[in-house]
Write an enzyme that holds these catalytic residues in place. Structure first.
Site, PDB file in Angstrom:
ATOM      1  N   THR A 114      94.465 -66.909   8.830  1.00 14.26           N
ATOM      2  CA  THR A 114      95.160 -66.082   7.845  1.00 14.26           C
ATOM      3  C   THR A 114      94.898 -64.608   8.120  1.00 14.26           C
ATOM      4  O   THR A 114      95.793 -63.773   7.991  1.00 14.26           O
ATOM      5  CB  THR A 114      94.698 -66.452   6.426  1.00 14.26           C
ATOM      6  OG1 THR A 114      95.072 -67.802   6.150  1.00 14.26           O
ATOM      7  CG2 THR A 114      95.347 -65.546   5.388  1.00 14.26           C
ATOM      8  N   ALA A 115      93.662 -64.286   8.508  1.00 17.70           N
ATOM      9  CA  ALA A 115      93.317 -62.882   8.786  1.00 17.70           C
ATOM     10  C   ALA A 115      94.243 -62.301   9.843  1.00 17.70           C
ATOM     11  O   ALA A 115      94.754 -61.183   9.700  1.00 17.70           O
ATOM     12  CB  ALA A 115      91.857 -62.783   9.229  1.00 17.70           C
ATOM     13  N   HIS A 158      84.968 -61.772   5.716  1.00 14.32           N
ATOM     14  CA  HIS A 158      83.781 -62.195   4.978  1.00 14.32           C
ATOM     15  C   HIS A 158      82.781 -61.062   4.779  1.00 14.32           C
ATOM     16  O   HIS A 158      83.126 -59.985   4.338  1.00 14.32           O
ATOM     17  CB  HIS A 158      83.132 -63.404   5.651  1.00 14.32           C
ATOM     18  CG  HIS A 158      84.026 -64.606   5.737  1.00 14.32           C
ATOM     19  ND1 HIS A 158      84.942 -64.913   4.767  1.00 14.32           N
ATOM     20  CD2 HIS A 158      84.141 -65.565   6.691  1.00 14.32           C
ATOM     21  CE1 HIS A 158      85.586 -66.025   5.113  1.00 14.32           C
ATOM     22  NE2 HIS A 158      85.116 -66.433   6.275  1.00 14.32           N
TER      23      HIS A 158
END
Length: 287
Positions: A114-115, A158
């Site tokens: 997704t990133a 993250h």
């Protein structure tokens, strides 16, 4: 194998050791959900489970939403158990502030995440000339590579959003902020998928059992603490709680209208940019 035999066999499931996954699956993994299917759990990071899904390994997997277009023929997206969020998007970091990334080299941890999709959609909106070379490298090497000038920018996820300043780096852009500002939707991060061959009855039982497991964890957070901390890789308990609070939310219990809109919106936009295969009209339908 008959459906009855399938039900007697533990489901082979792989999810990450991250606190959100162990929190969600604690009750289910420890046979505290009455009538639920038994699980045989393997822990693996999401880049590993993405590959497992593409190879058709395991009955149930936690994967990145970005891999869905490649696996939804064999797997169904479950409407619960995954991770969508707000204010938790990936960052683009540079050594100098205000760099124009047109034609520049960018390090990314994966091209099936997704990133990465959010980064490419941001670039399509903000860099008419496009970025230059994309270099895939292990996540822990990205910030040192940017700091040392080996690449012009790095895409990080993250905990890096809290530590990048230790490397003397600058935040060029927040991919999550861009996504939320342009769509109003949450960020689709991790999905739970299960093999369609399990059949509609078993898939629905699994989804109901995951919802029950989530609710049990919310009702009694202390019950899951030992399991969470056992696999949290020396994470401080307060940080683990913050991690759970960010990634386990209403979308974990049920994707709902906004959740499905976020998933379809991300993958439809990405397909239009040629980043992923187009989704079929019924691809996200749950039995």
């Amino acid at each position: 194998m008959t459906g009855e035999q399938q039900q007697r066999q533990p489901l082979q499931i792989a999810y990450s050791p991250c606190p959100n996954d162990t929190f969600v699956f604690d009750a289910l993994a420890h046979d505290r959900v009455p009538g639920a299917p038994a699980l045989d759990v393997t822990f693996a990071d999401i880049d590993i489970t993405n590959g497992m899904a593409e190879r058709g390994e395991f009955d149930v997997l936690k994967v990145s939403y970005a891999v869905l277009p490649y696996v939804l023929g064999e797997y169904a997206l479950l409407p619960c158990g995954g991770a969508l969020g707000r204010g938790c998007g990936p960052l683009v970091l540079t050594r100098e502030a205000g760099v124009d990334l047109t034609g520049r080299t960018v390090a990314v941890p994966s091209e099936k995440s997704t990133a990465y999709l959010l980064f490419r959609l941001w670039a399509a909106d903000t860099l008419p000339g496009g970025v230059g070379e994309i270099v895939v490298m292990p996540f822990h090497e990205i910030m040192p590579a940017v700091r040392d000038g080996k690449v012009d920018a790095g895409l990080v996820i993250h905990e890096a959003r809290f530590t990048y300043q230790n490397y003397g780096l600058h935040k060029l852009a927040d991919m999550g902020e861009h996504w939320e500002a342009t769509t109003g939707l949450p960020i689709p991060l991790g999905a739970i998928i299960a093999k369609r061959s399990l059949g509609a009855r078993q898939l629905k039982l699994l989804a109901d059992s995951i919802r029950t497991s989530v609710q049990a964890a919310w009702d009694d957070p202390e019950a899951s603490r030992a399991y969470v901390m056992e696999h949290a890789q020396e994470m401080d308990p307060t940080v683990a709680d913050q991690h759970i609070g960010l990634y386990v939310n209403k979308f974990t219990a049920d994707l709902g209208e906004d959740g499905y809109a976020a998933v379809r919106g991300l993958l439809t936009r990405a397909a239009a940019e040629g980043l992923v295969l187009p989704l079929g009209s019924e691809a996200l339908t749950f039995p």
